[in-house]
Design a protein around this motif. Structure first.
Motif, mmCIF file in Angstrom:
data_model
loop_
_atom_site.group_PDB
_atom_site.id
_atom_site.type_symbol
_atom_site.label_atom_id
_atom_site.label_comp_id
_atom_site.label_asym_id
_atom_site.label_seq_id
_atom_site.Cartn_x
_atom_site.Cartn_y
_atom_site.Cartn_z
ATOM 1 N N LYS A 180 -8.984 4.474 4.289
ATOM 2 C CA LYS A 180 -8.045 3.392 4.055
ATOM 3 C C LYS A 180 -6.771 3.887 3.382
ATOM 4 O O LYS A 180 -6.786 4.861 2.627
ATOM 5 N N ALA A 181 -5.679 3.203 3.640
ATOM 6 C CA ALA A 181 -4.393 3.542 3.048
ATOM 7 C C ALA A 181 -3.601 2.273 2.779
ATOM 8 O O ALA A 181 -3.796 1.246 3.427
ATOM 9 N N VAL A 182 -2.689 2.357 1.817
ATOM 10 C CA VAL A 182 -1.688 1.316 1.620
ATOM 11 C C VAL A 182 -0.560 1.609 2.597
ATOM 12 O O VAL A 182 -0.049 2.730 2.648
ATOM 13 N N HIS A 226 -7.723 1.379 9.215
ATOM 14 C CA HIS A 226 -7.140 2.180 8.137
ATOM 15 C C HIS A 226 -6.361 1.393 7.085
ATOM 16 O O HIS A 226 -6.054 1.942 6.028
ATOM 17 N N ALA A 227 -5.993 0.151 7.333
ATOM 18 C CA ALA A 227 -5.158 -0.595 6.385
ATOM 19 C C ALA A 227 -5.991 -1.185 5.259
ATOM 20 O O ALA A 227 -6.888 -1.993 5.495
ATOM 21 N N ALA A 228 -5.688 -0.786 4.022
ATOM 22 C CA ALA A 228 -6.337 -1.379 2.853
ATOM 23 C C ALA A 228 -5.483 -2.522 2.308
ATOM 24 O O ALA A 228 -5.999 -3.547 1.868
ATOM 25 N N ALA A 229 -4.181 -2.333 2.322
ATOM 26 C CA ALA A 229 -3.234 -3.326 1.822
ATOM 27 C C ALA A 229 -1.867 -2.983 2.388
ATOM 28 O O ALA A 229 -1.648 -1.876 2.884
ATOM 29 N N VAL A 230 -0.953 -3.946 2.295
ATOM 30 C CA VAL A 230 0.370 -3.779 2.891
ATOM 31 C C VAL A 230 1.433 -4.242 1.906
ATOM 32 O O VAL A 230 1.244 -5.222 1.180
ATOM 33 N N LEU A 231 2.571 -3.522 1.895
ATOM 34 C CA LEU A 231 3.761 -3.979 1.193
ATOM 35 C C LEU A 231 4.870 -4.128 2.223
ATOM 36 O O LEU A 231 5.215 -3.174 2.924
ATOM 37 N N LEU A 232 5.410 -5.336 2.334
ATOM 38 C CA LEU A 232 6.507 -5.627 3.254
ATOM 39 C C LEU A 232 7.795 -5.744 2.444
ATOM 40 O O LEU A 232 7.917 -6.615 1.586
#
Length: 298
Positions: free
Chosen positions: A96-98, A121-127
């Motif tokens: 997983k990655a941010v 792979h997505a752990a969290a997202v910053l938009l």
């Protein structure tokens, strides 16, 4: 390995990828950075410098940008293809990655939201400074009342085929007005101008057409991982109305941070704050949606 660049094997765009930090340490959290229209990995210099101390940082050039070759295939599916390829090539199965996206990089994340590789792979997202649709209609680059005339004029300006030429005082002033807050330091304006002016004219125009027709509202609703949103209150390209719409549609929004007086280039205009937001997402804990108005000077 630090700062190594390589093409992603098997990807149609063979985009250039940089790996920074302790890349051989599987215990170091991973962060993937996707830049915006007319930019390059150089846009993330401040975040890479700070995060690479204890994070494995992956940054890549969107097709046609930076050191990645241009491709006749320009569209949201191509953006999703490239992000999925980068994740598969740089992360272990199931790792997983941010994932951080600025402007068109955020649109890349939305376009990839339903992809198996992204979900793996997505752990969290910053938009950062982005939107899902109505980009030209909502832009305030042309300072007149909203309507068909403003939309038409904005489309003509953003979609111009004219070369940007050298970075002159006039060019810096235009770029600052369109993309940055009025209080932006000269060195920040200079850095952004050099990055944007390095983008090939044909690439800039080709992707402007994609942004003109963008409609990724469905992708926002499918972006199920914890997601935080950042926007500058003086952003003329993706005004705060976009951030608020994203927050309303995201299944798991961690909050919207509005930065007073800042423009579209938030990772350069507020590097410490953006880096801190990325760190907050590793690891992510559930939180209620909040709206934050950052005080001047914070």
């Amino acid at each position: 390995m630090h700062g190594a660049g390589a093409g992603v094997e098997g990807d149609p765009a063979a985009e250039d990828v940089e790996l920074h930090g302790p890349v051989d340490d599987p215990s170091a959290p991973a962060v993937v950075l996707a830049h915006g229209w007319s930019c390059s990995t150089a846009f993330w210099a401040a975040q890479i410098r700070e995060l690479a101390v204890d994070h494995r940082v992956v940054a890549y050039d969107q097709r046609g940008h930076g050191r990645s070759p241009a491709s006749p295939d320009c569209g949201t599916e191509a953006l999703a293809d490239d992000l999925e390829a980068v994740l598969g090539a740089t992360l272990a199965p199931g790792e997983k990655a941010v994932i951080v996206g600025h402007s068109m990089g955020g649109m890349t994340v939305m376009a990839a939201a339903t992809r198996p590789g992204f979900r793996e792979h997505a752990a969290a997202v910053l938009l950062c400074s982005t939107g899902a649709s109505r980009l030209v209609a909502e832009s305030t680059v042309i300072p007149i009342r909203a309507g068909r005339l403003r939309t038409w004029l904005t489309g003509r300006v953003l979609g111009s085929r004219a070369p940007l030429g050298p970075v002159t005082p006039i060019a810096r002033a235009i770029l600052k007005y369109a993309t940055m807050g009025p209080g932006s330091a000269p060195q920040m304006v200079e850095a952004c101008a050099r990055i944007v002016h390095a983008c090939p004219r044909k690439v800039r125009h080709a992707w402007s057409r994609v942004l003109d027709l963008l409609d990724l509202d469905h992708g926002v609703r499918e972006l199920a991982v914890p997601t935080a949103v950042i926007v500058g209150t003086a952003d003329r390209l993706t005004p705060p109305v976009h951030a608020r719409s994203l927050a309303a549609a995201l299944p798991h929004c961690l909050g919207v941070t509005e930065l007073p007086g800042l423009g579209h280039m938030t990772p350069i205009e507020a590097p410490e704050l953006v880096t801190a937001k990325i760190r907050e997402l590793v690891p992510t804990t559930p939180r209620a949606t909040t709206y934050t108005q950052v005080k001047e000077g914070a």
